[in-house]
Design an enzyme around this catalytic site. Structure first.
Site, mmCIF file in Angstrom:
data_model
loop_
_atom_site.group_PDB
_atom_site.id
_atom_site.type_symbol
_atom_site.label_atom_id
_atom_site.label_comp_id
_atom_site.label_asym_id
_atom_site.label_seq_id
_atom_site.Cartn_x
_atom_site.Cartn_y
_atom_site.Cartn_z
ATOM 1 N N GLN A 128 43.769 36.298 39.381
ATOM 2 C CA GLN A 128 42.610 36.295 40.274
ATOM 3 C C GLN A 128 41.393 36.944 39.634
ATOM 4 O O GLN A 128 41.467 38.079 39.185
ATOM 5 C CB GLN A 128 42.969 37.033 41.569
ATOM 6 N N GLY A 129 40.276 36.234 39.588
ATOM 7 C CA GLY A 129 39.038 36.759 39.027
ATOM 8 C C GLY A 129 38.029 37.070 40.111
ATOM 9 O O GLY A 129 37.043 36.333 40.293
ATOM 10 N N TYR A 130 38.273 38.146 40.853
ATOM 11 C CA TYR A 130 37.372 38.573 41.922
ATOM 12 C C TYR A 130 36.620 39.846 41.542
ATOM 13 O O TYR A 130 35.406 39.843 41.375
ATOM 14 C CB TYR A 130 38.172 38.828 43.206
ATOM 15 N N SER A 131 37.354 40.954 41.417
ATOM 16 C CA SER A 131 36.728 42.265 41.249
ATOM 17 C C SER A 131 35.953 42.369 39.938
ATOM 18 O O SER A 131 36.353 41.810 38.909
ATOM 19 C CB SER A 131 37.784 43.371 41.289
ATOM 20 N N SER A 165 45.203 41.237 37.699
ATOM 21 C CA SER A 165 46.655 41.435 37.646
ATOM 22 C C SER A 165 47.327 40.377 36.780
ATOM 23 O O SER A 165 47.151 39.174 36.992
ATOM 24 C CB SER A 165 47.244 41.392 39.057
ATOM 25 N N GLU A 248 46.543 36.325 52.235
ATOM 26 C CA GLU A 248 47.220 37.571 51.878
ATOM 27 C C GLU A 248 47.857 38.250 53.082
ATOM 28 O O GLU A 248 48.692 39.136 52.923
ATOM 29 C CB GLU A 248 46.233 38.543 51.220
ATOM 30 N N ASN A 372 40.473 52.734 51.814
ATOM 31 C CA ASN A 372 40.659 53.115 53.219
ATOM 32 C C ASN A 372 39.330 53.251 53.944
ATOM 33 O O ASN A 372 39.206 52.914 55.132
ATOM 34 C CB ASN A 372 41.431 54.433 53.303
#
Length: 394
Positions: A128-131, A165, A248, A372
Site C-alpha cells: 500500500q502506497g498511502y502514508s 508494509s 479494513e 489515538n
C-alpha cells in the site's frame, strides 16, 4: 463463543478447521504460531500458494475470480478458525483484503481479468502506497505527484511513501498521488496500480524495535505505470482510497480478535507456569483483558450487522481506538507476567517469541492507521457531530 450460526455454517466451520489443522500439523507445521511477517518469507509465499490452490485464500470473492462465494457468516468463521489453528499472518493481506476488493468495486473488467487471478492464487503480492512523511494520519496531505506522459500513454510518478508494509517482498503497489497541479486536500488525487520491479523505484527497509523490518520507505523517481492501471478516473483517487479503507473494518476484525485470544491465552499460561497468577493484581488485569476482548467481539458483530450505511456506525468509528489501546495494555501485562525472562534474546539478527514481540509491536498500534488522538477527533466529528478541529492552511 458461537452466535447464530446455522447447521450449514457449522459444517463449513468443520471443513475449514479440518483443512487448516491438517496443514498446520503437516506440510506447514513449521509456520504454526509464527510471529511477525518477515520471518520465513519464502515459506510464507508457499503457504499463500497453497491457500490459493485449495481456494481458501479469498473465500468471500465470487467463484469467478477464485473465491467460494462465501457468506458473511462463513467469512467470519474462516477468519476465526484460521487464527485458532495458529496459521501464520497473511503476507498477501494487502492484496486479498484491500487491493482485490477495491478492484472488484472500482476496477474495469480488464483490470479484474488482469489482476484478480494473481491475487487469488497467491502468486502476486501487493503493498500500500498511502502514508508519506507529511501525510500519515492526514492522508489528504499527499505530495507524491503523478502526471500522464502523452508520448507513452503512461503515468509518471515522483515522490516518497513511508511505512510501506512488506514492500521488499511484494510485486505491485497501489499508490495515491496528486495529479492536479495546485490542488489541495482530497481534491486532485489519483489512484494508480504500479509494478514495483522497475527503474525509478527504490525500497529501503526500516529496522524496528523488535528486530523485524516489516515496514519500508519507498521512493519514486520517474517510475511509470500504464494508463490502463488507473483505477476510476483522474482526480477521483480520494473516493477510491476511502472505499479501500472501508474494507479494513470487515470480517478480518474477528480473525484479528482470535489472534488476540491466542496472545491472552499465552499470557495466562505463562502466569500459571511461573506463579504470577497467584498475584491478585495480575489476576485482576487478566480479568480486565478478558472483559475487553469480549466487548470487542460484540462490537465487531455489531459492525458486521450494520446495514444503514447512511448513518455513521459507532462501533466501526471507535474500533481502532478500542483495540489499539487494549492491546498496548495487553503487551504491558505480558511483560509484567514474564518479568526479566521476557527481556532477553540472542544474537544480532534476533526474533522475539510471541509475548515479548507483542509488547514491542503493540507500541505502534496506537500510532499507525490513525493515532489515538486522530481517532478521537473522528469520533467527535463524525459520530457526535461536534465542531471540527481547527486546521491550518496547506
Amino acid at each position: 463463543m458461537k452466535l447464530g450460526f446455522s447447521p450449514e455454517d457449522e459444517a463449513f466451520r468443520a471443513e475449514a478447521a479440518d483443512w487448516l489443522n491438517a496443514q498446520m500439523h503437516g506440510e506447514f507445521s513449521d509456520l504454526k504460531g509464527l510471529t511477525g511477517l518477515t520471518a520465513a518469507a519464502e515459506r510464507r509465499k508457499e503457504w499463500e500458494l497453497k491457500l490459493g490452490e485449495d481456494r481458501w485464500s479469498v473465500i468471500g470473492w465470487p467463484s469467478q475470480w477464485g473465491g467460494r462465494d462465501a457468506t458473511l457468516a462463513q467469512q467470519v468463521i474462516f477468519a476465526e478458525e484460521y487464527a485458532r489453528a495458529g496459521a501464520p499472518g497473511r503476507i498477501a493481506h494487502m492484496g486479498v483484503e484491500l487491493a482485490g476488493p477495491t478492484i472488484l468495486t472500482f476496477g474495469t473488467e480488464e483490470q479484474k481479468q488482469r489482476f484478480l487471478p494473481g491475487i487469488a492464487s497467491g502468486k502476486v503480492l501487493w503493498c500500500q502506497g498511502y502514508s508519506e512523511p507529511n501525510a500519515g494520519s492526514d492522508l489528504a496531505n499527499v505530495r507524491t505527484k503523478a502526471r500522464l506522459d502523452p508520448a507513452t500513454d503512461e503515468w509518471v510518478v515522483d515522490g516518497q511513501k513511508i511505512w510501506t508494509s512488506l514492500a521488499q517482498i511484494c510485486d505491485w503497489i497501489f499508490v495515491v498521488a496528486r495529479s492536479e497541479e495546485g490542488s489541495k486536500g482530497p481534491k486532485g488525487l489519483t489512484f494508480l496500480l504500479m509494478p514495483l520491479d522497475q527503474p525509478g523505484i527504490t525500497i529501503r527497509p526500516i529496522r524496528q524495535i523488535n528486530g523485524e523490518a516489516e515496514f519500508n520507505e519507498t521512493f519514486f523517481d520517474g517510475a511509470r505505470t500504464a494508463s490502463g492501471n488507473l483505477v476510476s478516473t483522474p482526480g477521483n483517487g480520494w473516493q477510491v482510497a476511502m472505499g479501500l479503507l472501508a474494507f479494513e473494518r470487515g470480517v478480518s476484525t474477528l480473525g484479528q480478535q482470535m489472534n488476540f485470544r491466542n496472545e491472552l491465552d499465552a499470557i495466562i499460561a505463562a502466569a500459571r507456569e511461573n506463579g504470577s497468577a497467584r498475584n491478585p493484581l495480575i489476576r485482576q488485569r487478566i480479568a480486565k483483558a478478558e472483559i475487553g476482548l469480549r466487548l470487542m467481539r460484540y462490537g465487531a458483530l455489531r459492525m458486521l450487522s450494520h446495514t444503514d450505511h447512511a448513518r455513521p456506525d459507532g462501533a466501526a468509528l471507535t474500533y481502532k481506538l478500542q483495540w489499539a489501546s487494549w492491546r498496548r495494555s495487553l503487551g504491558e501485562l505480558a511483560m509484567d507476567v514474564l518479568g526479566q525472562a521476557g527481556e532477553v534474546t540472542d544474537g544480532e539478527d534476533y526474533h522475539f517469541p510471541m509475548l515479548p514481540n507483542l509488547f514491542l509491536s503493540a507500541r505502534a498500534d496506537t500510532i499507525y492507521g490513525g493515532t489515538n488522538q486522530i481517532q478521537r477527533n473522528i469520533v467527535a466529528e463524525r459520530a457526535l457531530g461536534l465542531p471540527r478541529e481547527p486546521r491550518g492552511s496547506m
